[in-house]
Design an enzyme around this catalytic site. Structure first.
Site, mmCIF file in Angstrom:
data_model
loop_
_atom_site.group_PDB
_atom_site.id
_atom_site.type_symbol
_atom_site.label_atom_id
_atom_site.label_comp_id
_atom_site.label_asym_id
_atom_site.label_seq_id
_atom_site.Cartn_x
_atom_site.Cartn_y
_atom_site.Cartn_z
ATOM 1 N N GLN A 255 -23.361 -17.853 -42.924
ATOM 2 C CA GLN A 255 -24.055 -16.599 -42.622
ATOM 3 C C GLN A 255 -25.574 -16.799 -42.763
ATOM 4 O OE1 GLN A 255 -23.776 -13.875 -45.877
ATOM 5 N NE2 GLN A 255 -23.887 -12.058 -44.587
ATOM 6 N N GLY A 256 -26.289 -16.749 -41.664
ATOM 7 C CA GLY A 256 -27.748 -16.925 -41.707
ATOM 8 C C GLY A 256 -28.452 -15.578 -41.667
ATOM 9 N N SER B 137 -30.302 -13.999 -45.007
ATOM 10 C CA SER B 137 -31.459 -13.923 -45.921
ATOM 11 C C SER B 137 -32.544 -14.915 -45.532
ATOM 12 C CB SER B 137 -31.018 -14.244 -47.344
ATOM 13 O OG SER B 137 -29.952 -13.423 -47.721
ATOM 14 N N GLU C 254 -18.234 -8.063 -45.683
ATOM 15 C CA GLU C 254 -18.529 -8.985 -46.782
ATOM 16 C C GLU C 254 -18.374 -8.260 -48.124
ATOM 17 O OE1 GLU C 254 -22.543 -10.548 -46.890
ATOM 18 O OE2 GLU C 254 -21.968 -12.112 -48.312
ATOM 19 N N GLU D 44 -27.993 -2.944 -57.279
ATOM 20 C CA GLU D 44 -28.939 -1.817 -57.171
ATOM 21 C C GLU D 44 -28.988 -1.293 -55.742
ATOM 22 O OE1 GLU D 44 -29.661 -4.772 -58.513
ATOM 23 O OE2 GLU D 44 -29.784 -4.266 -60.636
ATOM 24 N N SER E 272 -25.009 -19.966 -47.793
ATOM 25 C CA SER E 272 -23.908 -20.640 -48.484
ATOM 26 C C SER E 272 -23.247 -21.664 -47.570
ATOM 27 C CB SER E 272 -22.845 -19.627 -48.925
ATOM 28 O OG SER E 272 -23.391 -18.680 -49.786
HETATM 29 C C1 FAD Z 1 -23.576 -16.355 -54.397
HETATM 30 C C2 FAD Z 1 -24.510 -15.931 -53.307
HETATM 31 C C3 FAD Z 1 -24.216 -16.251 -52.015
HETATM 32 C C4 FAD Z 1 -25.105 -15.897 -51.001
HETATM 33 N N1 FAD Z 1 -24.803 -16.298 -49.730
HETATM 34 C C5 FAD Z 1 -25.637 -15.973 -48.730
HETATM 35 C C6 FAD Z 1 -25.354 -16.425 -47.408
HETATM 36 O O1 FAD Z 1 -24.385 -17.148 -47.161
HETATM 37 N N2 FAD Z 1 -26.192 -16.067 -46.432
HETATM 38 C C7 FAD Z 1 -27.291 -15.279 -46.652
HETATM 39 O O2 FAD Z 1 -27.982 -14.962 -45.702
HETATM 40 N N3 FAD Z 1 -27.606 -14.862 -47.910
HETATM 41 C C8 FAD Z 1 -26.813 -15.193 -48.953
HETATM 42 N N4 FAD Z 1 -27.103 -14.786 -50.229
HETATM 43 C C9 FAD Z 1 -28.357 -14.075 -50.470
HETATM 44 C C10 FAD Z 1 -28.167 -12.613 -50.855
HETATM 45 O O3 FAD Z 1 -27.760 -11.851 -49.754
HETATM 46 C C11 FAD Z 1 -29.503 -12.124 -51.416
HETATM 47 O O4 FAD Z 1 -29.763 -12.886 -52.586
HETATM 48 C C12 FAD Z 1 -29.473 -10.665 -51.759
HETATM 49 O O5 FAD Z 1 -29.403 -9.870 -50.606
HETATM 50 C C13 FAD Z 1 -30.714 -10.249 -52.575
HETATM 51 O O6 FAD Z 1 -31.890 -10.654 -51.962
HETATM 52 P P1 FAD Z 1 -33.001 -11.482 -52.774
HETATM 53 O O7 FAD Z 1 -32.327 -12.628 -53.452
HETATM 54 O O8 FAD Z 1 -34.114 -11.784 -51.830
HETATM 55 O O9 FAD Z 1 -33.502 -10.496 -53.916
HETATM 56 P P2 FAD Z 1 -34.590 -9.350 -53.772
HETATM 57 O O10 FAD Z 1 -34.319 -8.555 -52.557
HETATM 58 O O11 FAD Z 1 -35.930 -9.968 -53.901
HETATM 59 O O12 FAD Z 1 -34.273 -8.462 -55.032
HETATM 60 C C14 FAD Z 1 -34.804 -8.776 -56.340
HETATM 61 C C15 FAD Z 1 -34.394 -7.648 -57.285
HETATM 62 O O13 FAD Z 1 -35.000 -6.412 -56.857
HETATM 63 C C16 FAD Z 1 -34.009 -5.400 -56.725
HETATM 64 N N5 FAD Z 1 -34.317 -4.537 -55.579
HETATM 65 C C17 FAD Z 1 -34.777 -4.927 -54.367
HETATM 66 N N6 FAD Z 1 -34.920 -3.853 -53.564
HETATM 67 C C18 FAD Z 1 -34.535 -2.759 -54.278
HETATM 68 C C19 FAD Z 1 -34.441 -1.379 -53.991
HETATM 69 N N7 FAD Z 1 -34.773 -0.878 -52.794
HETATM 70 N N8 FAD Z 1 -33.985 -0.550 -54.966
HETATM 71 C C20 FAD Z 1 -33.640 -1.033 -56.193
HETATM 72 N N9 FAD Z 1 -33.704 -2.349 -56.523
HETATM 73 C C21 FAD Z 1 -34.141 -3.214 -55.565
HETATM 74 C C22 FAD Z 1 -32.705 -6.155 -56.447
HETATM 75 O O14 FAD Z 1 -31.589 -5.383 -56.824
HETATM 76 C C23 FAD Z 1 -32.884 -7.388 -57.319
HETATM 77 O O15 FAD Z 1 -32.503 -7.113 -58.639
HETATM 78 C C24 FAD Z 1 -26.272 -15.160 -51.274
HETATM 79 C C25 FAD Z 1 -26.566 -14.813 -52.599
HETATM 80 C C26 FAD Z 1 -25.709 -15.204 -53.613
HETATM 81 C C27 FAD Z 1 -26.069 -14.855 -55.017
#
Ligand code: FAD
Length: 411
Positions: free
Chosen positions: A156-157, A159, A274, A397, A191
């Site tokens: 899944q591309g 993030s 998902e 969140e 992933s």
């Molecule tokens: C095990 C795992 C597998 C994954 N696999 C994939 C994958 O295959 N493909 C892919 O594309 N992505 C993948 N991801 C990425 C995942 O989708 C993102 O990590 C997730 O959407 C959060 O984005 P971020 O890491 O940029 O955190 P951020 O968006 O930077 O968030 C940081 C913190 O701020 C909080 N926050 C942000 N915005 C708000 C808001 N509006 N209100 C309240 N709190 C907020 C969040 O809750 C978090 O605690 C994976 C992540 C994990 C952990």
């Protein structure tokens, strides 16, 4: 022929005024359950009825599928042959064409014997349903039968470094070059990109349009020149995620899924699948059952009152959660509209239980569970991995925000 086909009995539609049909349906479903039970007794190897210790205890399929044991391979092959990897997909696309009611029975029977999943697959969980709903005929014919047979592994591309929770800010660019799209940019946390055959990828195709309107979804063969997937080493010691780079990647025009610039709606559809998958602990495989954790206590009893109380709390919440999931499944089967934001509710409840389960396992394991060397360390690694349930597929969140808006009507 005992398969209950989707169109024959019209399961999934309200049954009022169809008393005759309803009786017939009940009989057929009971026959179906009996037959599934018999088939599973004969075909699910004993080793595949033991709990998985992690996501590496089931195959992921793909062009270079790997199996840890003969039993794993046999279970996978038999389920493929039965077409039960995608039991509800139409037969012409490799599924078994089962009705919603029959799919529920199959799931219940698999759970009853605590069968491991024959495959873990983003193809089955996420992109397959989206292709089924939004794809062209050619895309359905090309991709679905291969997904249904576990032959292609998808990643899944979505993030990007600047687009996680605020996914619609994504910048990976797809320029229209006539017969192809030219893709440039970077994804992160992809992933298993390094082990995958294809990616479903969110791209910005209309840079002038507003944030959510200019997004499209492309289906990209990972062997296309210009793609590089670099694994990121994690605290658990594994390297499950990648940074994925696109440098002048030419993607055939026909690999656009759905309409150009309308990919945001499809992305939301994929994300809801998902979230249901993560919340339903399908990813983990064998559904946890009340009492499981208690049974792992060294002398069958927690010496510590606090731990006993935490185990009881956990079991009670697990029973309530299973009842909630069953209600949701029944509503889907009977065609009733599901609760708004249901995937987000399932995801948050399931993620919370998963983290508590792994934390309790650490408490039960005591100092032995804290080992972090090559031979030991499985419990600690699994515990660390469980923390990601609150992040993957959209953070806890962000799910609360969705629930607040969609289910509670808050602004
Ligand atoms: C095990 C795992 C597998 C994954 N696999 C994939 C994958 O295959 N493909 C892919 O594309 N992505 C993948 N991801 C990425 C995942 O989708 C993102 O990590 C997730 O959407 C959060 O984005 P971020 O890491 O940029 O955190 P951020 O968006 O930077 O968030 C940081 C913190 O701020 C909080 N926050 C942000 N915005 C708000 C808001 N509006 N209100 C309240 N709190 C907020 C969040 O809750 C978090 O605690 C994976 C992540 C994990 C952990």
């Amino acid at each position: 022929m005992w398969t209950i086909l989707r169109d024959v009995h019209g399961c999934g539609r309200p049954m009022s005024g169809r008393v005759q049909g309803a009786c017939r349906l009940t009989e057929d479903i009971n026959d179906f359950r009996r037959n599934v039970r018999e088939w599973l007794a004969d075909n699910c190897p004993e080793e595949m009825r033991t709990p998985m210790k992690g996501e590496f205890d089931a195959p992921w399929g793909g062009r270079v599928a790997q199996f840890d044991s003969d039993a794993q391979k046999m279970w996978f092959d038999r389920m493929v042959e039965r077409r039960w990897l995608a039991p509800d997909w139409p037969e012409e696309y490799g599924g078994a064409g089962l009705s919603a009611a029959a799919v529920q029975v199959l799931a219940e029977e698999l759970r009853r014997i605590r069968a491991r999943p024959p495959i873990l697959s983003e193809g089955l969980w996420m992109i397959g349903p989206a292709i089924l709903r939004f794809g062209s005929d050619a895309q359905k014919r090309e991709h679905l039968p291969r997904i249904a047979r576990g032959q292609i592994r998808w990643c899944q591309g979505f993030s990007e470094p600047g687009a996680g929770s605020d996914l619609a800010s994504l910048k990976t660019r797809a320029e229209d070059r006539g017969d192809h799209w030219l893709v440039n940019g970077q994804k992160v946390w992809t992933s298993y990109a390094h082990d995958s055959d294809w990616m479903f990828c969110l791209v910005r195709s209309e840079p002038e349009a507003s944030k959510r309107e200019g997004i499209s979804i492309l289906l990209i063969d990972m062997e296309t020149p210009g793609i590089e997937a670099r694994p990121i080493r994690l605290i658990s010691g594994h390297a499950d995620f990648c940074e994925t780079f696109f440098d002048d990647v030419r993607v055939p025009r026909d690999n656009l899924l759905g309409e150009r610039g309308r990919g945001w709606n499809i992305a939301k559809y994929i994300l809801s699948h998902e979230r249901e998958m993560i919340g339903g602990s399908e990813f983990e495989g064998v559904t946890p059952a009340p009492g499981d954790l208690g049974a792992t206590l060294p002398r069958g009893e927690a010496p510590d009152g606090m731990l006993r109380a935490a185990l009881a709390d956990y079991d009670i919440d697990l029973i309530a959660y299973e009842a909630f999931k069953k209600r949701m499944a029944d509503e889907v089967t009977s065609g009733t509209s599901p609760l708004p934001a249901m995937p987000s509710v399932l995801k948050n409840l399931g993620a919370d239980l998963e983290m508590r389960r792994k934390e309790l396992a650490m408490s039960i394991g005591g100092s032995e569970a804290l080992r972090f060397d090559e031979e030991g360390g499985a419990a600690a690694r699994t515990w660390l991995r469980s923390r990601s349930s609150a992040i993957a597929g959209g953070t806890t969140e962000v799910q609360w925000n969705i629930i607040a808006r969609a289910a509670l009507g808050l602004k």
